[in-house]
Design a protein around this motif. Structure first.
Motif, PDB file in Angstrom:
ATOM      1  N   UNK A  19       0.603  -1.194  -0.158  1.00 10.45           N
ATOM      2  CA  UNK A  19      -0.027   0.009  -0.446  1.00 10.45           C
ATOM      3  C   UNK A  19       0.995   1.473   0.334  1.00 10.45           C
ATOM      4  N   UNK A  20       0.741   2.213  -0.617  1.00  8.63           N
ATOM      5  CA  UNK A  20       1.283   3.235  -0.738  1.00  8.63           C
ATOM      6  C   UNK A  20       1.685   4.033   1.229  1.00  8.63           C
ATOM      7  N   UNK A  21       2.580   4.358   1.037  1.00 11.12           N
ATOM      8  CA  UNK A  21       3.429   4.597   2.078  1.00 11.12           C
ATOM      9  C   UNK A  21       3.973   4.069   2.766  1.00 11.12           C
ATOM     10  N   UNK A  22       4.432   2.435   2.045  1.00 10.94           N
ATOM     11  CA  UNK A  22       4.809   0.795   2.658  1.00 10.94           C
ATOM     12  C   UNK A  22       5.824   0.846   2.503  1.00 10.94           C
ATOM     13  N   UNK A  23       6.711   0.113   2.646  1.00  3.55           N
ATOM     14  CA  UNK A  23       8.176  -0.181   2.693  1.00  3.55           C
ATOM     15  C   UNK A  23       8.350  -1.774   1.548  1.00  3.55           C
ATOM     16  N   UNK A  24       9.201  -1.714   1.119  1.00  2.30           N
ATOM     17  CA  UNK A  24       9.723  -2.752   0.167  1.00  2.30           C
ATOM     18  C   UNK A  24      10.789  -3.010  -0.154  1.00  2.30           C
ATOM     19  N   UNK A  25      11.784  -3.333  -0.143  1.00  2.04           N
ATOM     20  CA  UNK A  25      13.090  -3.736   0.095  1.00  2.04           C
ATOM     21  C   UNK A  25      13.694  -4.861  -1.279  1.00  2.04           C
TER      22      UNK A  25
ATOM     23  N   UNK B 263      13.725   0.424  -0.591  1.00  2.00           N
ATOM     24  CA  UNK B 263      12.402   1.653  -0.860  1.00  2.00           C
ATOM     25  C   UNK B 263      10.912   1.626   0.410  1.00  2.00           C
ATOM     26  N   UNK B 264      11.374   2.706   0.830  1.00  2.00           N
ATOM     27  CA  UNK B 264      10.383   3.569   1.610  1.00  2.00           C
ATOM     28  C   UNK B 264       9.207   4.143   1.649  1.00  2.00           C
ATOM     29  N   UNK B 265       8.180   4.826   1.859  1.00  2.00           N
ATOM     30  CA  UNK B 265       7.735   5.983   1.736  1.00  2.00           C
ATOM     31  C   UNK B 265       6.607   6.581  -0.018  1.00  2.00           C
TER      32      UNK B 265
ATOM     33  N   UNK C 107       2.911   6.132  -7.618  1.00  2.00           N
ATOM     34  CA  UNK C 107       3.755   6.511  -9.056  1.00  2.00           C
ATOM     35  C   UNK C 107       5.345   5.515  -8.940  1.00  2.00           C
ATOM     36  N   UNK C 108       5.507   4.965  -7.788  1.00  2.00           N
ATOM     37  CA  UNK C 108       7.000   3.799  -8.057  1.00  2.00           C
ATOM     38  C   UNK C 108       6.505   2.485  -8.547  1.00  2.00           C
ATOM     39  N   UNK C 109       5.245   2.443  -8.925  1.00  2.00           N
ATOM     40  CA  UNK C 109       4.503   0.681  -9.209  1.00  2.00           C
ATOM     41  C   UNK C 109       5.136   0.901 -10.706  1.00  2.00           C
ATOM     42  N   UNK C 110       6.149  -0.301 -11.413  1.00  2.00           N
ATOM     43  CA  UNK C 110       7.208  -0.079 -12.481  1.00  2.00           C
ATOM     44  C   UNK C 110       7.840  -2.014 -12.219  1.00  2.00           C
ATOM     45  N   UNK C 111       8.312  -2.596 -13.280  1.00  2.00           N
ATOM     46  CA  UNK C 111       9.147  -2.996 -12.623  1.00  2.00           C
ATOM     47  C   UNK C 111      10.725  -2.962 -12.538  1.00  2.00           C
ATOM     48  N   UNK C 112      11.080  -3.059 -11.930  1.00  2.00           N
ATOM     49  CA  UNK C 112      12.700  -3.063 -10.792  1.00  2.00           C
ATOM     50  C   UNK C 112      13.880  -3.844 -11.798  1.00  2.00           C
ATOM     51  N   UNK C 113      14.368  -3.658 -12.467  1.00  2.00           N
ATOM     52  CA  UNK C 113      15.611  -3.862 -13.146  1.00  2.00           C
ATOM     53  C   UNK C 113      16.896  -3.877 -12.781  1.00  2.00           C
ATOM     54  N   UNK C 114      17.652  -4.824 -11.984  1.00  2.00           N
ATOM     55  CA  UNK C 114      19.172  -4.377 -11.556  1.00  2.00           C
ATOM     56  C   UNK C 114      20.214  -4.518 -12.384  1.00  2.00           C
ATOM     57  N   UNK C 115      21.458  -4.085 -12.100  1.00  2.00           N
ATOM     58  CA  UNK C 115      21.768  -3.801 -13.833  1.00  2.00           C
ATOM     59  C   UNK C 115      23.616  -4.159 -12.565  1.00  2.00           C
TER      60      UNK C 115
END
Length: 116
Positions: free
Chosen positions: A13-19, A83-85, A89-97
Motif C-alpha cells: 500500500x502507499x506509504x509502505x516499504x519494500x526491500x 524503498x520507503x514511503x 507512481x513507483x509502480x513498475x518493473x524494477x531491473x537490477x544492473x
C-alpha cells in the motif's frame, strides 16, 4: 558470465516499504557497481539508483531521493534497494544492473506494485 538474481518485489500500500535484493554470481570480479532501473509498460527504462563497488558512492534519481536507499554487501556480491514511503507512481518493473567496463548485465526484473 555474470548472472543476477533479483528478489523482493510485491504488492504494497502507499506509504509502505519494500526491500529489493540483487545477487550477482559467476564472473563477478569485473563488476564496478550495481544499480536499479524501473520501467512501466510503453515507457522507457529509467534510472533509479546506483552504487559503486569501491567506496560505496551512491547516486539517486530526484524522484526517489530521501525515500530510497541503495546499499551493497561486497562479500556477497549483493546490492539492496530499500524503498520507503512508496507512492503509486513507483509502480513498475524494477531491473537490477551490474556495471562493468566490458558491458553491463541486466537482471530479469521484479514487479513492484503500490496501491493507493
Amino acid at each position: 558470465q555474470v548472472q543476477l538474481d533479483e528478489s523482493g518485489g510485491g504488492l504494497v500500500q502507499a506509504g509502505g516499504s519494500l526491500r529489493l535484493s540483487c545477487a550477482a554470481s559467476g564472473r563477478t570480479s569485473g563488476i564496478v557497481g550495481m544499480g536499479w532501473f524501473r520501467q512501466v509498460p510503453g515507457k522507457e527504462r529509467y534510472f533509479v539508483a546506483r552504487i559503486t563497488w569501491s567506496g560505496g558512492s551512491t547516486y539517486y534519481a530526484d524522484s526517489v531521493k530521501g525515500r530510497f536507499t541503495i546499499s551493497r554487501e561486497n562479500a556477497e556480491n549483493t546490492a539492496y534497494l530499500q524503498m520507503n514511503s512508496l507512492k503509486p507512481e513507483d509502480t513498475a518493473v524494477y531491473y537490477c544492473v551490474a556495471l562493468r567496463a566490458v558491458g553491463n548485465v541486466w537482471g530479469r526484473g521484479t514487479q513492484v506494485t503500490v496501491s493507493s
